[in-house]
Design a protein around this motif. Structure first.
Motif, PDB file in Angstrom:
ATOM      1  N   PHE A   8       3.858   2.234   3.450  1.00  0.00           N
ATOM      2  CA  PHE A   8       2.819   3.175   3.822  1.00  0.00           C
ATOM      3  C   PHE A   8       2.534   3.050   5.311  1.00  0.00           C
ATOM      4  O   PHE A   8       2.857   2.075   5.954  1.00  0.00           O
ATOM      5  N   LEU A  10      -0.632   4.062   8.308  1.00  0.00           N
ATOM      6  CA  LEU A  10      -1.968   4.562   8.581  1.00  0.00           C
ATOM      7  C   LEU A  10      -1.920   5.292   9.910  1.00  0.00           C
ATOM      8  O   LEU A  10      -1.360   4.792  10.880  1.00  0.00           O
ATOM      9  N   VAL A  31      -3.713   7.850   5.209  1.00  0.00           N
ATOM     10  CA  VAL A  31      -2.844   6.889   4.547  1.00  0.00           C
ATOM     11  C   VAL A  31      -1.614   7.634   4.046  1.00  0.00           C
ATOM     12  O   VAL A  31      -1.731   8.647   3.361  1.00  0.00           O
ATOM     13  N   LEU A  35       0.590   2.964  -2.304  1.00  0.00           N
ATOM     14  CA  LEU A  35      -0.299   1.815  -2.211  1.00  0.00           C
ATOM     15  C   LEU A  35      -0.289   1.112  -3.566  1.00  0.00           C
ATOM     16  O   LEU A  35      -0.742   1.652  -4.577  1.00  0.00           O
ATOM     17  N   SER A  39       1.989  -3.715  -1.176  1.00  0.00           N
ATOM     18  CA  SER A  39       1.601  -3.196   0.137  1.00  0.00           C
ATOM     19  C   SER A  39       0.128  -3.401   0.468  1.00  0.00           C
ATOM     20  O   SER A  39      -0.312  -3.030   1.557  1.00  0.00           O
ATOM     21  N   VAL A  40      -0.646  -4.019  -0.427  1.00  0.00           N
ATOM     22  CA  VAL A  40      -2.086  -4.103  -0.213  1.00  0.00           C
ATOM     23  C   VAL A  40      -2.488  -4.998   0.958  1.00  0.00           C
ATOM     24  O   VAL A  40      -3.440  -4.683   1.669  1.00  0.00           O
ATOM     25  N   PHE A  43      -2.125  -3.055   4.102  1.00  0.00           N
ATOM     26  CA  PHE A  43      -3.151  -2.007   4.097  1.00  0.00           C
ATOM     27  C   PHE A  43      -4.480  -2.552   4.615  1.00  0.00           C
ATOM     28  O   PHE A  43      -5.089  -1.987   5.515  1.00  0.00           O
ATOM     29  N   SER A  61      -0.620  10.027   0.036  1.00  0.00           N
ATOM     30  CA  SER A  61      -0.391   8.710  -0.548  1.00  0.00           C
ATOM     31  C   SER A  61      -0.608   8.748  -2.054  1.00  0.00           C
ATOM     32  O   SER A  61      -1.082   9.736  -2.605  1.00  0.00           O
ATOM     33  N   ALA A  68      -4.227  -2.070  -5.768  1.00  0.00           N
ATOM     34  CA  ALA A  68      -4.476  -1.060  -4.739  1.00  0.00           C
ATOM     35  C   ALA A  68      -5.964  -0.712  -4.687  1.00  0.00           C
ATOM     36  O   ALA A  68      -6.549  -0.601  -3.603  1.00  0.00           O
TER      37      ALA A  68
END
Length: 110
Positions: A8, A10, A31, A35, A39-40, A43, A61, A68
């Motif tokens: 992902f 941002l 985003v 997620l 990938s958290v 993030f 997303s 997530a």
């Protein structure tokens, strides 16, 4: 796009509005990507927690799982601790159901 910790992105925008001769700064965070549990961490670390009035746009997303939602919660709670206003927009139906079923924080949704 592959399912990895870099799945992902941002993108941050800054909007300036004039209201009664006072500048109001609003940051829009867009985003992109998936997620989920892998990938958290990235993030959560990608956010700038010092600027005010955040709008988090999830149009590009998808939120896959409870981890997530936990990451979103962590970001929102941390922003609100520092007196930020937080708005979430454009959650798809499944992501909205997950967030509003599992999230601890009160989120403004449009």
């Amino acid at each position: 796009m592959s399912f990895s910790t870099r799945s992902f992105l941002l993108r941050k925008y800054q909007k300036l509005k004039s209201q009664k001769k006072k500048k109001i700064v609003k940051y829009i965070i867009v985003v992109h990507g998936q997620l989920f549990f892998a990938s958290v961490s990235e993030f959560v670390e990608a956010f700038d927690y010092t600027s005010k009035n955040k709008k988090i746009d999830f149009a590009d997303s998808h939120i896959w799982d409870e981890s997530a939602v936990g990451a979103i919660d962590k970001v929102v709670l941390k922003l609100k601790e520092q007196n930020n206003q937080v708005t979430m927009t454009n959650l798809n139906a499944s992501g909205e159901k997950l967030v509003y079923t599992l999230a601890v924080s009160y989120l403004t949704h449009k």
